[in-house]
Design a protein around this motif. Structure first.
Motif, PDB file in Angstrom:
ATOM      1  N   ARG A  26      51.900  35.617  26.203  1.00 15.90           N
ATOM      2  CA  ARG A  26      52.718  35.545  26.128  1.00 15.90           C
ATOM      3  C   ARG A  26      52.744  36.405  27.642  1.00 15.90           C
ATOM      4  N   MET A  27      53.469  36.001  28.767  1.00 11.24           N
ATOM      5  CA  MET A  27      53.267  36.709  30.100  1.00 11.24           C
ATOM      6  C   MET A  27      54.224  37.509  29.811  1.00 11.24           C
ATOM      7  N   ILE A  28      53.553  38.733  30.610  1.00 10.54           N
ATOM      8  CA  ILE A  28      53.862  39.767  30.609  1.00 10.54           C
ATOM      9  C   ILE A  28      54.295  40.022  32.631  1.00 10.54           C
ATOM     10  N   ALA A  29      53.589  39.644  32.948  1.00  9.77           N
ATOM     11  CA  ALA A  29      54.120  40.000  34.670  1.00  9.77           C
ATOM     12  C   ALA A  29      52.964  39.094  35.366  1.00  9.77           C
ATOM     13  N   VAL A  30      52.935  38.931  36.502  1.00 12.73           N
ATOM     14  CA  VAL A  30      51.398  37.968  37.326  1.00 12.73           C
ATOM     15  C   VAL A  30      52.018  38.327  38.771  1.00 12.73           C
ATOM     16  N   GLY A  31      51.020  38.234  39.781  1.00 14.15           N
ATOM     17  CA  GLY A  31      51.066  38.919  41.549  1.00 14.15           C
ATOM     18  C   GLY A  31      49.918  38.816  41.852  1.00 14.15           C
ATOM     19  N   VAL A  32      50.382  39.151  42.937  1.00  9.89           N
ATOM     20  CA  VAL A  32      48.918  39.160  44.002  1.00  9.89           C
ATOM     21  C   VAL A  32      49.156  40.860  44.956  1.00  9.89           C
ATOM     22  N   VAL A  33      48.141  40.535  45.138  1.00 14.15           N
ATOM     23  CA  VAL A  33      47.818  42.476  46.076  1.00 14.15           C
ATOM     24  C   VAL A  33      47.191  41.507  47.547  1.00 14.15           C
ATOM     25  N   ARG A  34      48.415  41.492  48.384  1.00 12.88           N
ATOM     26  CA  ARG A  34      47.721  41.471  49.595  1.00 12.88           C
ATOM     27  C   ARG A  34      47.108  42.641  50.340  1.00 12.88           C
ATOM     28  N   THR A  35      46.191  42.226  51.093  1.00 11.50           N
ATOM     29  CA  THR A  35      45.694  43.247  52.407  1.00 11.50           C
ATOM     30  C   THR A  35      45.531  42.404  53.726  1.00 11.50           C
ATOM     31  N   PRO A  36      45.979  43.351  54.784  1.00  8.08           N
ATOM     32  CA  PRO A  36      45.977  42.638  56.211  1.00  8.08           C
ATOM     33  C   PRO A  36      44.548  42.495  56.680  1.00  8.08           C
ATOM     34  N   SER A  37      44.088  41.318  57.176  1.00  3.70           N
ATOM     35  CA  SER A  37      42.483  41.156  56.813  1.00  3.70           C
ATOM     36  C   SER A  37      41.854  41.575  58.233  1.00  3.70           C
ATOM     37  N   ASP A  38      43.420  42.489  59.034  1.00  2.00           N
ATOM     38  CA  ASP A  38      43.102  43.125  59.805  1.00  2.00           C
ATOM     39  C   ASP A  38      43.310  45.105  59.828  1.00  2.00           C
ATOM     40  N   ALA A  39      42.793  44.973  59.518  1.00  2.00           N
ATOM     41  CA  ALA A  39      43.111  47.280  59.389  1.00  2.00           C
ATOM     42  C   ALA A  39      42.074  46.995  58.473  1.00  2.00           C
ATOM     43  N   GLU A  40      41.871  47.938  59.154  1.00  2.00           N
ATOM     44  CA  GLU A  40      40.153  48.778  58.237  1.00  2.00           C
ATOM     45  C   GLU A  40      40.047  49.003  57.014  1.00  2.00           C
ATOM     46  N   PRO A  41      39.024  48.918  56.478  1.00  2.00           N
ATOM     47  CA  PRO A  41      38.569  47.872  55.119  1.00  2.00           C
ATOM     48  C   PRO A  41      38.985  49.184  53.867  1.00  2.00           C
ATOM     49  N   GLY A  42      38.942  50.958  55.243  1.00  2.00           N
ATOM     50  CA  GLY A  42      38.806  51.834  53.716  1.00  2.00           C
ATOM     51  C   GLY A  42      40.392  52.125  53.829  1.00  2.00           C
ATOM     52  N   GLU A  43      41.202  51.660  54.361  1.00  2.00           N
ATOM     53  CA  GLU A  43      42.957  51.269  54.857  1.00  2.00           C
ATOM     54  C   GLU A  43      43.196  49.950  53.110  1.00  2.00           C
ATOM     55  N   ARG A  44      42.210  49.108  53.206  1.00  2.00           N
ATOM     56  CA  ARG A  44      41.966  47.898  52.619  1.00  2.00           C
ATOM     57  C   ARG A  44      42.255  48.457  51.154  1.00  2.00           C
ATOM     58  N   LEU A  45      41.404  49.283  51.210  1.00  2.00           N
ATOM     59  CA  LEU A  45      40.577  49.551  49.341  1.00  2.00           C
ATOM     60  C   LEU A  45      41.418  50.285  49.259  1.00  2.00           C
ATOM     61  N   ALA A  46      42.030  51.395  49.853  1.00  2.00           N
ATOM     62  CA  ALA A  46      42.930  52.252  49.551  1.00  2.00           C
ATOM     63  C   ALA A  46      44.465  52.323  48.770  1.00  2.00           C
ATOM     64  N   TYR A  47      44.701  51.021  49.235  1.00  2.00           N
ATOM     65  CA  TYR A  47      46.115  49.568  49.416  1.00  2.00           C
ATOM     66  C   TYR A  47      45.607  49.095  47.964  1.00  2.00           C
ATOM     67  N   LEU A  48      44.758  49.190  48.041  1.00  2.00           N
ATOM     68  CA  LEU A  48      44.156  47.454  46.416  1.00  2.00           C
ATOM     69  C   LEU A  48      44.433  48.500  45.261  1.00  2.00           C
ATOM     70  N   GLU A  49      43.711  50.408  45.589  1.00  2.00           N
ATOM     71  CA  GLU A  49      43.389  50.901  44.322  1.00  2.00           C
ATOM     72  C   GLU A  49      45.507  51.853  44.269  1.00  2.00           C
ATOM     73  N   THR A  50      46.065  52.120  45.080  1.00  2.00           N
ATOM     74  CA  THR A  50      47.209  52.073  44.655  1.00  2.00           C
ATOM     75  C   THR A  50      48.134  51.275  43.627  1.00  2.00           C
ATOM     76  N   GLN A  51      47.525  50.052  44.602  1.00  2.00           N
ATOM     77  CA  GLN A  51      48.199  48.622  44.083  1.00  2.00           C
ATOM     78  C   GLN A  51      47.819  48.970  42.006  1.00  2.00           C
ATOM     79  N   LEU A  52      46.588  48.590  41.493  1.00  2.00           N
ATOM     80  CA  LEU A  52      46.213  49.073  40.470  1.00  2.00           C
ATOM     81  C   LEU A  52      46.834  49.704  39.600  1.00  2.00           C
ATOM     82  N   GLY A  53      46.843  50.829  40.199  1.00  2.00           N
ATOM     83  CA  GLY A  53      47.171  51.904  39.631  1.00  2.00           C
ATOM     84  C   GLY A  53      48.622  52.073  39.673  1.00  2.00           C
ATOM     85  N   GLU A  54      49.714  51.845  40.444  1.00  2.00           N
ATOM     86  CA  GLU A  54      50.546  50.948  39.294  1.00  2.00           C
ATOM     87  C   GLU A  54      50.874  50.335  38.323  1.00  2.00           C
TER      88      GLU A  54
END
Length: 170
Positions: A26-54
Motif C-alpha cells: 500500500r502506497m503511503i507517499a511518493v515524490g521526487v526531490v529535484r535539485t537545479p543542475s546549475d547549483a554547486e554540487p555541495g549545495e545540491r547534495l546538502a539539499y538532498l540530505e535535508t529532504q531525505l531526512g525529512e
C-alpha cells in the motif's frame, strides 16, 4: 514493514514509501526531490540530505531500499548517481534506519515477473499493485515505489525464512 524506496539521482531523486508484506503493498507517499543542475554540487547534495531526512522523520520507515548503482558508459552520470546514493546511505545511517540494495533487474523481476521489463512495464505494474488511479510520474517516482515494493515482498519473505531456520538464514 514500511519501506522507503530511493531511486538515487542528483537532478531527480525518486522517493516512495510503501507499507507491505509478501504479496501485499500500500502506497503511503511518493515524490521526487529535484535539485537545479546549475547549483554547486555541495549545495545540491546538502539539499538532498535535508529532504531525505525529512522523509525519514515524517514516515519512519523500517528500512531504506536503494537502487544499486548501475555502471554504464556515461561515467559522469554514474558519478552523480553514486553521490546521491552516498547521501541516501549517510542520511539513513544518521537516522538509525537499515539500508538494503536491490539491482534494477531484481526490482523489475519482483514487480513485473521479468528482469528485462521496460520502464513503462514497471510503471504499469506499480500502478496496478498499489491500485493507483494514475501512474506515478516522473519515472523516478515509479522506480522508487518499485524498489519499496520489491523489498517489502522480498524482505518479508526472507524474514519468514529466517524465523523458521534455527540460527537464522543459512
Amino acid at each position: 514493514m514500511r519501506v522507503l524506496g530511493v531511486d538515487p539521482g542528483l537532478t531527480r531523486c525518486g522517493l516512495g514509501v510503501v507499507d507491505g508484506s509478501a504479496g501485499r503493498a500500500r502506497m503511503i507517499a511518493v515524490g521526487v526531490v529535484r535539485t537545479p543542475s546549475d547549483a554547486e554540487p555541495g549545495e545540491r547534495l546538502a539539499y538532498l540530505e535535508t529532504q531525505l531526512g525529512e522523509w525519514l522523520r515524517r514516515f519512519s520507515p523500517d528500512v531504506v531500499a536503494v537502487e544499486r548503482v548501475f555502471a554504464d558508459a556515461n561515467v559522469a552520470s554514474v558519478m552523480t548517481t553514486a553521490h546521491a546514493t552516498a547521501i541516501a546511505l549517510l542520511t539513513a545511517h544518521k537516522h538509525g534506519v537499515p539500508i538494503v540494495f536491490h539491482t534494477p533487474t531484481e526490482v523489475k523481476a519482483a514487480v513485473t515477473g521479468s528482469g528485462r521489463a521496460e520502464k513503462a512495464q514497471v510503471t504499469t505494474m506499480v500502478t496496478k499493485i498499489l491500485r493507483l488511479d494514475e501512474p506515478p510520474r516522473p519515472a523516478d517516482a515509479a522506480d522508487a515505489l518499485a524498489l519499496a515494493i520489491c523489498h517489502a515482498w522480498r524482505g518479508s519473505a526472507a524474514a519468514r525464512v529466517a524465523a523458521l531456520t534455527p540460527g537464522g538464514m543459512p
